[in-house]
Design a protein around this motif. Sequence first.
Motif, PDB file in Angstrom:
ATOM      1  N   THR A 118       0.848  -1.188   0.000  1.00 20.95           N
ATOM      2  CA  THR A 118       0.000   0.000   0.000  1.00 20.95           C
ATOM      3  C   THR A 118       0.886   1.242   0.000  1.00 20.95           C
ATOM      4  O   THR A 118       2.008   1.205   0.492  1.00 20.95           O
ATOM      5  N   GLY A 161      -0.700  -0.119  -4.329  1.00 19.70           N
ATOM      6  CA  GLY A 161      -1.785   0.842  -4.334  1.00 19.70           C
ATOM      7  C   GLY A 161      -1.297   2.270  -4.364  1.00 19.70           C
ATOM      8  O   GLY A 161      -0.187   2.579  -3.937  1.00 19.70           O
ATOM      9  N   VAL A 195      -7.290   3.548   0.816  1.00 17.44           N
ATOM     10  CA  VAL A 195      -7.326   2.454   1.786  1.00 17.44           C
ATOM     11  C   VAL A 195      -7.821   2.891   3.156  1.00 17.44           C
ATOM     12  O   VAL A 195      -8.098   2.040   4.006  1.00 17.44           O
ATOM     13  N   ALA A 224     -10.776   0.094   0.277  1.00 14.10           N
ATOM     14  CA  ALA A 224      -9.726  -0.860   0.624  1.00 14.10           C
ATOM     15  C   ALA A 224     -10.104  -2.279   0.211  1.00 14.10           C
ATOM     16  O   ALA A 224      -9.262  -3.044  -0.272  1.00 14.10           O
ATOM     17  N   ASN A 262       2.115  -2.898   4.623  1.00 14.21           N
ATOM     18  CA  ASN A 262       1.230  -1.775   4.950  1.00 14.21           C
ATOM     19  C   ASN A 262       2.077  -0.521   5.102  1.00 14.21           C
ATOM     20  O   ASN A 262       2.730  -0.323   6.126  1.00 14.21           O
ATOM     21  N   SER A 275      -6.315   2.127   7.906  1.00 21.57           N
ATOM     22  CA  SER A 275      -6.010   1.360   6.694  1.00 21.57           C
ATOM     23  C   SER A 275      -5.407   0.005   7.022  1.00 21.57           C
ATOM     24  O   SER A 275      -5.524  -0.948   6.242  1.00 21.57           O
ATOM     25  N   ASN A 323      -8.374  -2.126   7.393  1.00 23.46           N
ATOM     26  CA  ASN A 323      -9.101  -2.218   6.128  1.00 23.46           C
ATOM     27  C   ASN A 323      -8.423  -3.133   5.115  1.00 23.46           C
ATOM     28  O   ASN A 323      -9.095  -3.860   4.377  1.00 23.46           O
ATOM     29  N   VAL A 324      -7.092  -3.087   5.062  1.00 18.16           N
ATOM     30  CA  VAL A 324      -6.355  -3.873   4.070  1.00 18.16           C
ATOM     31  C   VAL A 324      -5.974  -5.244   4.603  1.00 18.16           C
ATOM     32  O   VAL A 324      -6.102  -6.259   3.905  1.00 18.16           O
TER      33      VAL A 324
END
Length: 254
Positions: A15, A39, A70, A76, A96, A124, A127-128
Amino acid sequence: MAEALPLSGRSCVVTGGSRGIGAAVVRLMAAQGADVAFGYHHSADRAEALCEEVRAAHPGRRCAALPGEVSDGPGAQKFAAEALDFLDGRLDVLVNNAGVTRDVSFARMRRDQWDEVLDTNLGSMFNVTRPLVMPLVRQRKGTVLNVTSASGIHGAPGQTAYAASKSGIIGFTKALAKELGGLGVTVNAVAPGFIETDMTAALPGPHTDLVKSMIPTHAFGSAEDVAALLCFLASDRARYITGQVIEISGGLVL
């Protein structure tokens, strides 16, 4: 016979991969043999240019730049699904790295500034990681790597929100490492100090000189320094390391 590349055959998700530390991680993971989906939020042109650079430098290596906010749950989830689809459902390494800072004294901080930093840096992570952790668990092998900060360990004036979010990442890392250790998945964090990125480039010259005078190495680190540590932790050479927070700050705080 030549030694195999450390990440040969690995499928990795990063990410915040379009610039700074994230971009350095994407480049080095590809150089070490991995396929990478990363991402980005705002920098579409920069992200696509990075993918083209990776594919040109490493023919046959797969690289995808995927849009996604994200810090937003549905965004995300869409990013995670697209990353897994690109990697044919396989995941070996999750990094991350997405993060922001909004430095301001606490007395002047607005709630929306606090929320943005916490949602992006810490929210995030949930979320990820939540949708991507099960592929690692099912194959009983893999690693989650989280980018925290020296501020999350030691604190810093003007960074209450940033330090709180990065400290939360440390707690997340240690707890998840205990949950997943018996399932073959390692979880570690790296804590950079002052690294040469767009963020530190915005510091005024006198402040930069003062900070460097406080660092035993008298220099900022590079994004490539952090990427090298993350790629080591992603490799089999670090298979017995989990639940750790490794500071990479030139000895900023000893």
